[in-house]
Scaffold this active site. Structure first.
Site, short mmCIF file in Angstrom:
data_model
loop_
_atom_site.label_atom_id
_atom_site.label_comp_id
_atom_site.label_asym_id
_atom_site.label_seq_id
_atom_site.Cartn_x
_atom_site.Cartn_y
_atom_site.Cartn_z
N ASP A 112 0.83 -1.20 0.00
CA ASP A 112 0.00 0.00 0.00
C ASP A 112 0.87 1.26 0.00
O ASP A 112 1.90 1.32 0.67
CB ASP A 112 -0.89 -0.03 1.25
CG ASP A 112 -1.92 1.06 1.29
OD1 ASP A 112 -2.74 1.12 0.37
OD2 ASP A 112 -1.90 1.85 2.26
N GLU A 153 14.56 -14.12 -1.52
CA GLU A 153 15.07 -15.27 -0.78
C GLU A 153 14.13 -16.46 -0.86
O GLU A 153 14.53 -17.60 -0.58
CB GLU A 153 15.27 -14.90 0.70
CG GLU A 153 16.35 -13.86 0.96
CD GLU A 153 16.44 -13.51 2.44
OE1 GLU A 153 15.92 -14.31 3.28
OE2 GLU A 153 17.00 -12.45 2.77
#
Length: 561
Positions: free
Chosen positions: A211, A264
């Site tokens: 957001d 990752e």
């Protein structure tokens, strides 16, 4: 009526977020399973057959975190939980697994710019000027006149500062006063947010829509913002040029830190809410494509809906993309008026065809596939804080009308909530005719068009990852372009106007087969030298024996490095 698409050669491996369609669910309004009038996770789980029938590839879920709901989930008290209104973490895990079992990804809405004022971090921060978390938020002494420290404005009306009598300072909030903003110049804040992201990544979510990502860091000198001489008077927040509260150069280091964490975990996606001009938007890909894979592109939702304007913005956007960047498009969201309200029902169909055939990842807002329109909200039922804080502008700025419950059938409460329940917002007056069941039974409904388009797109690699090339139509109100992959070429022709045309498109090829029309009533072979196009009609055609122009500029997608 839609014809079967040819089966071109399989393209090289592309990321799921490049090939797929993203579908935004506003959880409060999708399906209420327990009769409290508010949608929930169990309700979404109940409607998985519907989601699968839409041939979408990813669900973006608006916030489900614990919250006082001052801004309906965009005011968070715990980033690693589920609000009881929506269910439990176990409900979330069940939903995630069920979506994955059907080949559908799940992206969460993450709200790192601000918390609720009830969040334990802010409760500590406001308890004392000397609390260790004081500098997790943005506090300032009053200005010389005792008022706010500068002229910064809230999107929800009035100053972006509220006074805290207990500590004698103001805190920053660019939205509701119950949404204090975090201080990303404090590395502890960034690390805390990365920890929260990791919590959900470990549970298996496929990415995040972040957001207001462009607002995450502010001017360290807290300078007044200049007046915008070109303000159109529409939104009070636009009175100033927001050069010190938005798009600060330091924000990109924060975005890179979020992206590095997602990387990752393999093929996860970082989507940024970047409601900014094109030249700023493309910066959120990162100089090394190491920021957002999909900085949200709102331009179709804001442009003048005329063929020349849309054609020009498409070309500007593609031309501005960094090498190797992947485009994306959207037409609706929880913050935008409904598509059919903005464009009318006929052009909403044309816009749907455009969105699902342009080069780039499309994002769709729940209910627009039914052609839902904004629902008038009586003053006593207004819930949106942006409207409540600015009641004189509620008709213009209120967002409740596009957040109303999804009607599933013609029964009481439209099947959204059990009979006797009171939905949190009213349904549209036409819900008995405009609902999932009725439109599923109508082979020419907006829902049938959406399903036909998503299925065609899924079956046609050229529409997912093929090159884009503009096509000259010779008609001012017509936008035409091709999507190409290997030796396959598809032609999209869109009529933005209310008159019909006979087009000469022999530059593309001699003949073509109509695979799909917006009216779902045409298919079969047509001559491209005299292609008939009805008013407000869009077509997807498979070009037979295509002609190739050496002078045509093509935007060719590339796989990720």
């Amino acid at each position: 009526m839609a014809a079967d698409a040819p089966s071109p050669a399989t393209p090289p491996p592309w990321a799921w977020w490049q090939r797929g369609v993203i579908y935004q669910i506003y959880p409060r309004s999708f399906q209420d399973s327990d009769g409290d009038g508010v949608g929930d996770l169990a309700g979404i789980l109940r409607r998985l057959d519907y989601l699968e029938s839409l041939a979408i590839d990813c669900v973006w879920l608006s916030p489900i975190f614990p919250s006082p709901m001052r801004d309906f989930g965009y005011d968070v008290t715990d980033y690693t939980g589920v609000d009881p209104l929506f269910g439990t973490l176990e409900d979330f895990d069940r939903l995630l697994k069920a979506l994955h079992d059907r080949g559908i990804k799940l992206v969460l809405d993450f709200v790192p710019n601000h918390t609720s004022d009830q969040h334990p971090w802010f409760q500590e921060s406001r308890s004392s000027r000397y609390n260790p978390k004081r500098h997790w938020y943005l506090w300032r002494d009053p200005g010389p006149d005792g008022g706010p420290p500068n002229n910064w404005l809230s999107f929800f009306g009035g100053p972006a500062w509220s006074y805290d009598p207990g500590t004698g300072q103001y805190y920053l909030h660019q939205f509701a006063r119950e949404q204090p903003e975090l201080n990303y110049r404090n590395p502890e804040v960034l690390e805390a947010m990365r920890h929260c992201l990791r919590f959900w990544l470990e549970r298996g979510v496929d990415g995040f829509r972040v957001d207001v990502i462009w607002l995450l860091i502010k001017d360290d000198q807290f300078r007044d913002e200049p007046v915008d001489p070109h303000w159109d008077g529409y939104h009070p927040h636009g009175r100033l040029k927001h050069i010190y509260t938005a798009n600060r150069p330091e924000v990109h280091a924060i975005v890179r830190a979020f992206r590095a964490l997602l990387d990752e975990y393999g093929e996860r996606v970082l989507i940024g809410e970047t409601n900014v001009p094109n030249d700023q938007l493309v910066q959120y890909y990162g100089a090394k494509l190491d920021e957002c894979q999909l900085p949200f592109n709102f331009q179709l939702a804001y442009t003048e809906w005329q063929a020349p304007a849309v054609r020009a913005l498409v070309h500007r956007y593609y031309a501005a993309l960094p090498p190797g960047a992947w485009p994306n498009w959207l037409l609706g969201s929880h913050d935008l008026p409904r598509l059919a309200t903005r464009l009318g029902s006929a052009q909403a169909r044309v816009a749907t065809l455009l969105l699902l055939t342009l080069w780039g990842t499309p994002t769709w807002y729940y209910g627009d596939e039914l052609g839902l329109t904004n629902v008038p909200i009586p003053p006593e039922q207004v819930r949106d804080p942006q409207a409540l804080n600015q009641p004189h502008l509620a008709d213009r700025l209120g967002r409740d009308p596009q957040r109303t419950p999804l009607p599933w059938d013609g029964s009481a409460n439209g099947g959204f909530a059990p009979p006797g329940a009171t939905p949190w917002l009213p349904l549209g007056a036409d819900y008995r005719e405009r609902n999932v069941a009725a439109e599923s039974a109508d082979p020419r409904s907006m829902l049938s068009l959406f399903r036909a388009l998503t299925r065609l797109r899924r079956a046609t690699p050229a529409l997912q990852v093929g090159a884009y090339a503009a096509v000259e139509s010779g008609a001012e109100e017509v936008f035409a372009y091709s999507r190409e992959l290997d030796e396959e070429r598809y032609l999209i022709v869109l009529n933005f106007g209310g008159r019909g045309y006979r087009l000469d498109l022999r530059s593309v090829g001699a003949g073509a087969r109509i695979l799909l029309s917006t009216g779902l009533e045409r298919c079969g072979r047509v001559p491209l030298g005299s292609l008939e196009l009805a008013p407000h009609e869009g077509l997807v055609l498979y070009v037979e024996a295509p002609r190739w122009s050496a002078t045509t500029e093509r935007h060719r997608p590339r796989t990720l490095p």
